[in-house]
Design an enzyme around this catalytic site. Structure first.
Site, PDB file in Angstrom:
ATOM      1  CB  CYS A  57    -107.928 -58.368  76.666  1.00 17.14           C
ATOM      2  SG  CYS A  57    -108.931 -57.021  75.999  1.00 17.14           S
ATOM      3  NE  ARG A  85    -106.717 -60.353  73.513  1.00 17.16           N
ATOM      4  CZ  ARG A  85    -105.492 -60.343  73.980  1.00 17.16           C
ATOM      5  NH1 ARG A  85    -104.859 -61.492  74.169  1.00 17.16           N
ATOM      6  NH2 ARG A  85    -104.903 -59.207  74.293  1.00 17.16           N
ATOM      7  CG  ASP A 144    -103.500 -59.010  70.564  1.00 14.04           C
ATOM      8  OD1 ASP A 144    -104.511 -58.671  69.918  1.00 14.04           O
ATOM      9  OD2 ASP A 144    -102.654 -58.220  70.986  1.00 14.04           O
TER      10      ASP A 144
HETATM   11  P1  4NP Z   1    -107.272 -56.692  72.989  1.00  8.31           P
HETATM   12  O1  4NP Z   1    -106.482 -56.466  71.605  1.00  8.31           O
HETATM   13  O2  4NP Z   1    -106.245 -56.669  74.073  1.00  8.31           O
HETATM   14  O3  4NP Z   1    -107.899 -58.025  72.797  1.00  8.31           O
HETATM   15  O4  4NP Z   1    -108.271 -55.559  73.083  1.00  8.31           O
HETATM   16  C1  4NP Z   1    -105.603 -55.418  71.395  1.00  8.31           C
HETATM   17  C2  4NP Z   1    -106.092 -54.164  71.172  1.00  8.31           C
HETATM   18  C3  4NP Z   1    -105.209 -53.119  70.931  1.00  8.31           C
HETATM   19  C4  4NP Z   1    -103.854 -53.362  70.929  1.00  8.31           C
HETATM   20  C5  4NP Z   1    -103.363 -54.616  71.162  1.00  8.31           C
HETATM   21  C6  4NP Z   1    -104.246 -55.645  71.415  1.00  8.31           C
HETATM   22  N1  4NP Z   1    -102.967 -52.298  70.653  1.00  8.31           N
HETATM   23  O5  4NP Z   1    -101.756 -52.527  70.626  1.00  8.31           O
HETATM   24  O6  4NP Z   1    -103.416 -51.153  70.464  1.00  8.31           O
END
Ligand code: 4NP
Length: 160
Positions: A8, A14, A127
């Site tokens: 991800c 995710r 997300d």
């Molecule tokens: P992930 O979610 O990609 O599912 O782990 C996110 C985690 C952090 C961020 C964005 C999405 N961020 O912008 O820090």
């Protein structure tokens, strides 16, 4: 052995959940020796961190304890894994942008290509990071069914 990497953006919401759900199903069947699993993010924002607290709390509510630490995707992952399952189209493009061969490209798929319903295939796993708590259970439900289908896909391949 099948080697599967879940990807991800941050590797704190995710993809660690996808890895945890897939591992839980594999352990239930006693098939740990047949699979190698890992997860990572395309971004470096959260390297070394545990999964997001909301992701961990929601997973625990569903009986799943997530404790792996975040890491960033590396080009070497194209050789370490047979299947690279990416949570959304934007991150799929980022992974594809790092590929240096056709063989690498063929390993990259969207997680929701493993939806049963054709109208859901190819969609993003949303997300949940900037949304409310209900987003985390929604992601859980999506990943629970997609990892179930992914596992069945590989079990059929093992049997045949
Ligand atoms: P992930 O979610 O990609 O599912 O782990 C996110 C985690 C952090 C961020 C964005 C999405 N961020 O912008 O820090």
């Amino acid at each position: 052995m099948k080697k599967i990497l879940f990807v991800c953006l941050g590797n704190i919401c995710r993809s660690p959940l996808a890895e945890g759900l897939m591992r839980e199903k594999i352990v239930k069947l006693g098939l740990e020796k047949q699979f190698k699993l890992d997860s990572c993010g395309t971004a470096d924002y959260h390297i070394g961190e545990l999964p997001d607290e909301r992701t961990r709390e929601n997973a625990l509510k569903n009986g799943l304890n997530l404790k792996q630490r975040a890491r960033q995707f590396e080009v070497a992952d194209f050789n370490r894994f047979d299947h690279i399952l990416v949570m959304d189209n934007a991150n799929k493009m980022r992974v594809i942008g790092l590929a240096t061969s056709e063989i690498h490209l063929q390993k990259v798929q969207l997680m929701r290509d493993f939806e049963s319903a054709s109208e859901l295939k190819g969609k993003d796993v949303p997300d949940p990071y900037y949304g409310g708590v209900e987003g985390f259970q929604n992601v859980y439900n999506i990943l629970d069914r997609c990892t179930e289908n992914l596992l069945n896909h590989h079990l059929e391949a093992i049997e045949n």
